[in-house]
Write an enzyme that holds these catalytic residues in place. Sequence first.
Site, short mmCIF file in Angstrom:
data_model
loop_
_atom_site.label_atom_id
_atom_site.label_comp_id
_atom_site.label_asym_id
_atom_site.label_seq_id
_atom_site.Cartn_x
_atom_site.Cartn_y
_atom_site.Cartn_z
CG ASN A 1 -13.06 26.74 70.15
OD1 ASN A 1 -13.01 26.29 71.30
ND2 ASN A 1 -12.41 27.84 69.80
CG HIS A 2 -8.74 25.89 69.63
ND1 HIS A 2 -8.41 26.66 68.54
CD2 HIS A 2 -9.05 26.76 70.62
CE1 HIS A 2 -8.52 27.95 68.86
NE2 HIS A 2 -8.91 28.03 70.12
FE FE2 Z 1 -12.03 26.58 73.32
#
Ligand code: FE2
Length: 274
Positions: free
Chosen positions: A67-68
Site C-alpha cells: 500500500n505504500h
Molecule cells: Fe503495508
Amino acid sequence: MRILFVGDVVGRAGRTAVSELLPGMIRDWALDLVILNGENAAGGFGITEAIYQEFVDAGVDAVTLGNHAWDQREALVFIDRAPRLVRPANYPKGTPGRGSALVDTRNGKRALVINAIGRVFMTPFDDPFVVINDQLESCPLRSAADAIVVDFHCEASSEKQGIGHFCDGRASLVVGTHTHVPSADHQILPGGTAYMTDAGMTGDYDSIIGMQKEEPLRRFTTGIPSGRFEPALGAATLCGVAVETDDVTGLALRIAPVRSGGRLEPTLPRFWAG
Ligand code: FE2
C-alpha cells in the site's frame, strides 16, 4: 531451491540490517533466491531508486511492495526501468510497473514472484483471488516456473490464510506482509505450499510497527495528530522466512522462520546449518 523472503524493511535501521546480515546469509546458506518487501524502506514510506539499487547490490533478486508503493513518487517512474521491482498485481489497469516478475535464480532456474494486496481493512483494489489465479494459470509451477512465491500484503490474517489455501499446491511459498509482526504459524500446507501469515518486519522492534513510539502513542491517547511518523532508529531485527523446495515438484520441503539481530529472540533455519 533455497529461498529466503525478508519481511518489510522499515527505514534506515531495516536497511542497515539487510546490508549487514543478508550477504552472509546468502553465502552461508547457499541461497538461490532472495525476495524482500521494500515498501517501507525509505523513511518508513515507499522506496527510492537508490534504495532499490542498494537491495539489488546486497543480493536481492526481487523487491515487492504494497500500500505504500507510491509514497516516494519517483517509484511511479523508475519502476519501469527496475525489472526486479514488483508492485501489487491487483492495482488498477494502467498502473505503472508489473504485478509479477519471472527472475533467474542462482541455481540457473526461473522463479515467478507475485505481489498482491488484500481488501479487508485496506483500500480495496481488484479481487486478489481472481488476479492471483490468473497469474498462476498463465505461468504454472513446474511447466513455466521452477518456484513461485506470492507476497500477499494484507491486514487480516483470515484473508492471508484464504490466499494461502487458495494457492496450495500451485505455489512454493505464500507469505504475508504488512502487519510488521512475525506470526508463529509457518507450515507446509496439505498441498505442499509453504505458508506463513506474516514474515514480520525488518526494523527496530522497540517501536510501534517500526515507527518511533511517541507520535503513535499521542494519537492513540489524544486523537490529535501532532507530528510526523518517523522510523525508529535502534538496531533492527531482520525477519523473514526460509524455504527449501523440491527441484522436481517446485513445492516446499522445509520451512523455518528467520529472525536475526536487534531485540527479538533469534531463530535461524537449522536445516541449513553447517
Ligand atoms: Fe503495508
